[in-house]
Scaffold this motif. Sequence first.
Motif, PDB file in Angstrom:
ATOM      1  N   LYS A   1      -5.721   8.943   0.701  1.00 13.04           N
ATOM      2  CA  LYS A   1      -5.724   8.099  -0.421  1.00 13.04           C
ATOM      3  C   LYS A   1      -4.828   7.032  -0.531  1.00 13.04           C
ATOM      4  O   LYS A   1      -3.567   7.212  -0.122  1.00 13.04           O
ATOM      5  CB  LYS A   1      -5.445   8.886  -1.715  1.00 13.04           C
ATOM      6  CG  LYS A   1      -6.467  10.273  -2.060  1.00 13.04           C
ATOM      7  CD  LYS A   1      -5.938  11.111  -3.064  1.00 13.04           C
ATOM      8  CE  LYS A   1      -6.901  12.262  -3.404  1.00 13.04           C
ATOM      9  NZ  LYS A   1      -6.573  13.163  -4.188  1.00 13.04           N
ATOM     10  N   ALA A   2      -5.047   5.677  -0.876  1.00 12.13           N
ATOM     11  CA  ALA A   2      -4.235   4.727  -0.645  1.00 12.13           C
ATOM     12  C   ALA A   2      -4.466   3.924  -2.134  1.00 12.13           C
ATOM     13  O   ALA A   2      -5.274   3.739  -2.843  1.00 12.13           O
ATOM     14  CB  ALA A   2      -4.608   3.837   0.256  1.00 12.13           C
ATOM     15  N   LYS A   3      -3.126   3.579  -2.629  1.00 12.64           N
ATOM     16  CA  LYS A   3      -3.145   2.548  -3.949  1.00 12.64           C
ATOM     17  C   LYS A   3      -2.413   1.393  -3.409  1.00 12.64           C
ATOM     18  O   LYS A   3      -1.543   1.304  -2.857  1.00 12.64           O
ATOM     19  CB  LYS A   3      -2.118   3.354  -4.792  1.00 12.64           C
ATOM     20  CG  LYS A   3      -2.067   2.706  -6.257  1.00 12.64           C
ATOM     21  CD  LYS A   3      -1.491   3.372  -7.215  1.00 12.64           C
ATOM     22  CE  LYS A   3      -0.878   2.481  -8.497  1.00 12.64           C
ATOM     23  NZ  LYS A   3      -0.190   3.197  -9.293  1.00 12.64           N
TER      24      LYS A   3
ATOM     25  N   VAL B   1       0.930  -1.037   0.033  1.00 11.69           N
ATOM     26  CA  VAL B   1       0.051   0.063  -0.048  1.00 11.69           C
ATOM     27  C   VAL B   1       0.926   1.319   0.130  1.00 11.69           C
ATOM     28  O   VAL B   1       1.817   1.313   0.871  1.00 11.69           O
ATOM     29  CB  VAL B   1      -1.018   0.165   1.053  1.00 11.69           C
ATOM     30  CG1 VAL B   1      -1.823   1.185   1.266  1.00 11.69           C
ATOM     31  CG2 VAL B   1      -1.692  -1.251   1.294  1.00 11.69           C
ATOM     32  N   GLN B   2       0.367   2.215  -0.839  1.00 15.78           N
ATOM     33  CA  GLN B   2       1.167   3.421  -1.028  1.00 15.78           C
ATOM     34  C   GLN B   2       0.101   4.554  -0.317  1.00 15.78           C
ATOM     35  O   GLN B   2      -0.981   4.491  -0.789  1.00 15.78           O
ATOM     36  CB  GLN B   2       1.506   3.929  -2.251  1.00 15.78           C
ATOM     37  CG  GLN B   2       2.512   3.098  -2.896  1.00 15.78           C
ATOM     38  CD  GLN B   2       2.996   3.503  -4.220  1.00 15.78           C
ATOM     39  OE1 GLN B   2       2.463   4.613  -4.889  1.00 15.78           O
ATOM     40  NE2 GLN B   2       4.039   2.912  -4.864  1.00 15.78           N
TER      41      GLN B   2
ATOM     42  N   SER C   1     -13.954   3.087  -3.304  1.00 13.97           N
ATOM     43  CA  SER C   1     -12.795   2.363  -3.744  1.00 13.97           C
ATOM     44  C   SER C   1     -13.408   2.006  -5.361  1.00 13.97           C
ATOM     45  O   SER C   1     -14.459   1.917  -5.366  1.00 13.97           O
ATOM     46  CB  SER C   1     -12.462   1.143  -3.050  1.00 13.97           C
ATOM     47  OG  SER C   1     -11.835   0.314  -3.540  1.00 13.97           O
ATOM     48  N   ASP C   2     -12.453   1.679  -5.907  1.00 11.97           N
ATOM     49  CA  ASP C   2     -12.875   1.270  -7.246  1.00 11.97           C
ATOM     50  C   ASP C   2     -12.705  -0.333  -7.489  1.00 11.97           C
ATOM     51  O   ASP C   2     -12.834  -0.996  -8.434  1.00 11.97           O
ATOM     52  CB  ASP C   2     -11.718   1.856  -8.410  1.00 11.97           C
ATOM     53  CG  ASP C   2     -10.448   1.346  -8.168  1.00 11.97           C
ATOM     54  OD1 ASP C   2     -10.141   0.598  -7.209  1.00 11.97           O
ATOM     55  OD2 ASP C   2      -9.590   1.509  -9.289  1.00 11.97           O
TER      56      ASP C   2
ATOM     57  N   THR D   1      -1.216  -2.266  -4.468  1.00 15.78           N
ATOM     58  CA  THR D   1      -0.859  -3.198  -5.563  1.00 15.78           C
ATOM     59  C   THR D   1      -0.528  -4.484  -4.897  1.00 15.78           C
ATOM     60  O   THR D   1      -0.243  -4.776  -3.591  1.00 15.78           O
ATOM     61  CB  THR D   1       0.382  -2.234  -6.353  1.00 15.78           C
ATOM     62  OG1 THR D   1       1.452  -2.261  -5.041  1.00 15.78           O
ATOM     63  CG2 THR D   1       0.175  -1.017  -6.713  1.00 15.78           C
TER      64      THR D   1
ATOM     65  N   GLN E   1      -4.461  -5.200  -8.272  1.00 15.43           N
ATOM     66  CA  GLN E   1      -4.455  -3.628  -7.997  1.00 15.43           C
ATOM     67  C   GLN E   1      -5.906  -2.774  -7.680  1.00 15.43           C
ATOM     68  O   GLN E   1      -6.491  -3.202  -8.499  1.00 15.43           O
ATOM     69  CB  GLN E   1      -3.325  -2.812  -8.331  1.00 15.43           C
ATOM     70  CG  GLN E   1      -3.771  -2.518  -9.714  1.00 15.43           C
ATOM     71  CD  GLN E   1      -2.733  -1.820 -10.690  1.00 15.43           C
ATOM     72  OE1 GLN E   1      -1.638  -1.535 -10.262  1.00 15.43           O
ATOM     73  NE2 GLN E   1      -3.063  -1.008 -11.775  1.00 15.43           N
ATOM     74  N   PHE E   2      -5.988  -1.990  -6.619  1.00 13.70           N
ATOM     75  CA  PHE E   2      -7.099  -1.033  -6.755  1.00 13.70           C
ATOM     76  C   PHE E   2      -6.694   0.253  -5.761  1.00 13.70           C
ATOM     77  O   PHE E   2      -5.702   0.050  -5.174  1.00 13.70           O
ATOM     78  CB  PHE E   2      -8.196  -1.920  -6.158  1.00 13.70           C
ATOM     79  CG  PHE E   2      -8.015  -2.270  -4.805  1.00 13.70           C
ATOM     80  CD1 PHE E   2      -8.452  -1.796  -3.561  1.00 13.70           C
ATOM     81  CD2 PHE E   2      -7.636  -3.651  -4.741  1.00 13.70           C
ATOM     82  CE1 PHE E   2      -8.344  -2.055  -2.304  1.00 13.70           C
ATOM     83  CE2 PHE E   2      -7.342  -4.012  -3.363  1.00 13.70           C
ATOM     84  CZ  PHE E   2      -7.775  -3.447  -2.032  1.00 13.70           C
ATOM     85  N   SER E   3      -7.798   0.976  -5.896  1.00 14.42           N
ATOM     86  CA  SER E   3      -7.375   2.463  -5.074  1.00 14.42           C
ATOM     87  C   SER E   3      -8.440   2.555  -4.005  1.00 14.42           C
ATOM     88  O   SER E   3      -9.752   2.127  -4.216  1.00 14.42           O
ATOM     89  CB  SER E   3      -7.572   3.800  -5.704  1.00 14.42           C
ATOM     90  OG  SER E   3      -8.487   3.718  -6.385  1.00 14.42           O
TER      91      SER E   3
ATOM     92  N   ASN F   1     -10.042   5.516  -1.369  1.00 15.83           N
ATOM     93  CA  ASN F   1     -10.390   6.934  -0.853  1.00 15.83           C
ATOM     94  C   ASN F   1     -11.248   7.192   0.500  1.00 15.83           C
ATOM     95  O   ASN F   1     -12.188   6.500   0.712  1.00 15.83           O
ATOM     96  CB  ASN F   1     -10.917   7.956  -1.992  1.00 15.83           C
ATOM     97  CG  ASN F   1     -10.038   8.065  -3.079  1.00 15.83           C
ATOM     98  OD1 ASN F   1      -8.828   8.002  -3.214  1.00 15.83           O
ATOM     99  ND2 ASN F   1     -10.567   7.720  -4.368  1.00 15.83           N
TER     100      ASN F   1
END
Length: 289
Positions: A122-124, A104-105, A171-172, A126, A151-153, A155
């Motif tokens: 905000k988190a990305k 996670v970023q 989230s997507d 992977t 991967q997904f994001s 918020n």
Amino acid sequence: VNFPTADPWPDFMIRTAFITGPLDGGKLKIEGRDITHQQAVTGRPTVFTATGVDLQSIGNLDAKLTLNHTRAPGKDTFTMSISDWKMAPLPLGVAGAELASSRVQLTTKAEVISGELAADAKAKVTSARFSGDGKTLFAKELNQALAGINQFSVNAGANGPLLSPDISLGSDLDRQLQAAFNKRIKAKQDELEARLKKKLNEQVDQVAGKYADELKQLAAMDGSLQDRLNALQDMASTELESFKEQQEREAKEKLDKEKAEAKAKADAEKKKQEDELKDKAKDKLKNIF
């Protein structure tokens, strides 16, 4: 007697303080500057920073807390970024599925002014890997769908009173799940159609017996026969159009010819009458003289 100076000091203040040392396989440093309860005297906010490098569980860490009460209303600000957070297994709460591992970023920012909070993160995610032990059909299909997502994001936000803010989360992942489910449904439909077609062919073979090969050949010829019929229809339309044009052209030529003959006949008759008039005029002149 207190004399005013260009660098006044409050009753209590720590100008600079820091602590550093190894942590989680890396190095962590925490520093504080201008720590005092009388910021109006110093005119500078209190600032805390935390920096971590090569930490095994979260990678690099960069965090900053600013307490600014030099004037009213005060404003407290917090920012943080994490470069490579190796998240522990996280249950999704659906059909026994869980996020088994991921990286996670994360970036986040929060402000508090007069007791009102405004924060967002905000988190990305992977290298995501999902797992599940569900036995139902839905659980199995969910695991198959999650297997194609890596991967997904995410918020998140919080706004309102500090002790009871309104929380939002998005989230997507749901969009990707929907696309994966649609793909799975399409694959199941194709599989069912193939099985049904195979079963029908087997039944045709059983019923048709020795005529099965002939029926299959006729079925294979269906497309070519239809193509030939379409070609013949197009050819007939073309020939009909050509015949129509030919008839119109011949009718026009015949009409033009009749018009030309009528005109020539009329011109000849006119010339004949003119000649007769001339002859009569000559005869009259002869009689007079």
